[in-house]
Design a protein around this motif. Structure first.
Motif, mmCIF file in Angstrom:
data_model
loop_
_atom_site.group_PDB
_atom_site.id
_atom_site.type_symbol
_atom_site.label_atom_id
_atom_site.label_comp_id
_atom_site.label_asym_id
_atom_site.label_seq_id
_atom_site.Cartn_x
_atom_site.Cartn_y
_atom_site.Cartn_z
ATOM 1 N N THR A 1 -9.954 3.771 3.982
ATOM 2 C CA THR A 1 -9.182 3.232 2.861
ATOM 3 C C THR A 1 -10.012 3.104 1.584
ATOM 4 O OG1 THR A 1 -7.878 1.972 4.448
ATOM 5 C CG2 THR A 1 -7.705 1.325 2.150
ATOM 6 N N ASP B 1 3.679 1.031 6.767
ATOM 7 C CA ASP B 1 3.787 1.568 5.412
ATOM 8 C C ASP B 1 2.474 1.435 4.642
ATOM 9 O OD1 ASP B 1 3.723 -1.144 5.148
ATOM 10 O OD2 ASP B 1 5.507 -1.309 3.885
ATOM 11 N N GLN B 2 1.384 1.121 5.354
ATOM 12 C CA GLN B 2 0.089 0.915 4.707
ATOM 13 C C GLN B 2 -0.824 2.102 4.976
ATOM 14 O OE1 GLN B 2 -1.882 -2.681 5.834
ATOM 15 N NE2 GLN B 2 -3.607 -2.385 4.441
#
Length: 433
Positions: free
Chosen positions: A57, A86-87
């Motif tokens: 990330t 949804d991340q």
């Protein structure tokens, strides 16, 4: 401010573009000429360029904040976001794709020059960095950034640094594959990897773009039998015997696009900005990325740690304006507090892993390494809840301390993590013949 950057890899490119957008004049110096006219990019001398990578990330978010066009370039090249719900938790892309997108933006960025050459050393005037000596010619500058990775020798002549770490005791072999058109991916154990711990070795697989995926098998450095996996025939024999891996590498599902590649000397190393006596090695010089913090690839933290450094250095330079020396002083302290613990943590993980593979029972050690803490979550779910920030890197190694206490209680009962279903190290060696 004129900035000379040693190295035009991801760290140098993101920092260089961001500084240029703040009005500085940036020259990045790298021996690599970049992609050839036919698009091929061999990137000689950068081993990790061709090996397995996972872009976590932070490796994505920092770039999207500073160089959003690069993210668009990645998607254009086929990179795919990896999602947990949804991340976004990673981006599926090879190191080449990640770096190519950044270089494409840098090549057209006003205020950025990428110069091919060899850095002979750092110019010094009045006790501070004054630029670079490139192929025998001076490149004057007000700030010098060392971003050429752990193998850089450009600053060695300036003296010793405070440092810790060294060879980590584990090594790996990896290979790159591509799924056949229309073939479904194999099993996954996380949103962005298949990873399994077997008796005597690890297997970690990472999907990339366009159906490409990388597979690494990790072993003890002194395990000469498993080192033979660098031979394609033996590698194929092993992959066919390991559950999960055999699904991905089945010739009906995928085909290799490289030979088996032996990883080089793996290190866990932290190098300070400071000399052993505590002073800055040289005012006007700052090291960033792998030149500061190198960790082994098991948890794929390398690029993410580098981007966290880029983000922090930019914040400090923004805060202090023309007073770059104060920014570098504060960055040195931040690296000691935020980067050094990651190296210490990985030293514990890798040392413990090698010792367990050698038959030792290290579960009663006072400092349980992070991998054993996570494994104990199978017995106490509260451990997994606490360990979330450590896994995502939103918290540092210190965030794992409450979970370590709970994990010690688990191991005190005599429980030990089970190995994944598959051949043991000795069975695999026998299979290789």
């Amino acid at each position: 401010m004129r900035v000379g950057v040693i190295g035009a890899g991801p760290t140098g490119l993101v920092l260089g573009i961001a500084l240029a957008r703040r009005g500085h004049e940036v020259t990045l110096v790298d021996r690599d000429p970049g992609p050839e006219p036919d698009g091929a990019w061999r990137r000689k001398g950068v081993m990790q360029f061709h090996h397995a990578h996972v872009m976590r990330t932070h490796a994505v978010h920092v770039v999207r904040a500073e160089v959003p066009e690069a993210y668009d370039e990645w998607l254009e090249l086929g990179a795919e976001p990896a999602l947990a719900g949804d991340q976004m938790v990673a981006i599926k892309a090879q190191r080449e794709t990640y770096e190519r997108g950044l270089r494409t933006v840098a090549m057209r960025e006003r205020g950025v020059t990428i110069r091919r050459g060899h850095v002979d050393g750092v110019l010094v005037s009045d006790g501070r960095a004054a630029g670079l000596l490139v192929d025998g010619r001076p490149l004057n500058g007000d700030l010098v950034v060392e971003a050429a990775g752990r193998s850089s020798r450009a600053t060695d002549a300036l003296g010793a640094r405070e440092s810790i770490g060294g060879s980590c005791g584990i090594a790996y072999v990896d290979r790159v594959y591509r799924l056949h058109a229309g073939a479904e991916p194999g099993p996954m154990t996380t949103p962005f990897t298949f990873a399994a711990a077997y008796d005597g070795y690890l297997a970690i697989l990472a999907p990339h773009e366009h159906g490409i995926f990388s597979l690494i098998v990790v072993r003890r450095t002194d395990d000469k039998e498993l080192a033979r996996l660098r031979h394609d025939e033996l590698w194929d024999r092993a992959c066919a015997a390991i559950p999960g891996i055999s699904d991905w590498t089945d010739p009906e599902r995928s085909q290799p696009v490289t030979s088996a590649l032996a990883g080089g000397n793996l290190l866990n190393v932290y190098r300070s900005q400071r000399a052993p006596d505590g002073r800055l090695l040289l005012p006007g010089l700052v090291s960033v990325g792998d030149a500061v913090c190198t960790t082994t690839p098991i948890y794929a933290r390398g690029v993410a740690l580098a981007m966290l450094q880029v983000s922090r250095l930019l914040q400090l330079l923004d805060a202090h304006g023309v007073d770059a020396d104060t920014a570098v002083e504060e960055f040195a302290d931040w690296c000691a507090a935020a980067m050094r613990p990651w190296v210490i943590e990985h030293m514990a993980i890798d040392t413990g892993l090698a010792r367990r593979w050698a038959g030792e029972d290290v579960f009663a050690d006072h400092h349980l390494p992070g991998d054993l803490v996570l494994a104990a979550g199978a017995q106490n779910p509260a451990i997994g809840d606490i360990a979330g920030p450590w896994v995502s890197m939103d918290g540092g190694p210190e965030s794992l301390e409450p979970a370590r206490a709970l994990a010690r209680e688990v191991y005190a009962t005599g429980w030990r993590p089970p190995y994944a279903d598959g051949p043991t190290r000795d069975e695999l060696v026998a299979l290789l013949g």
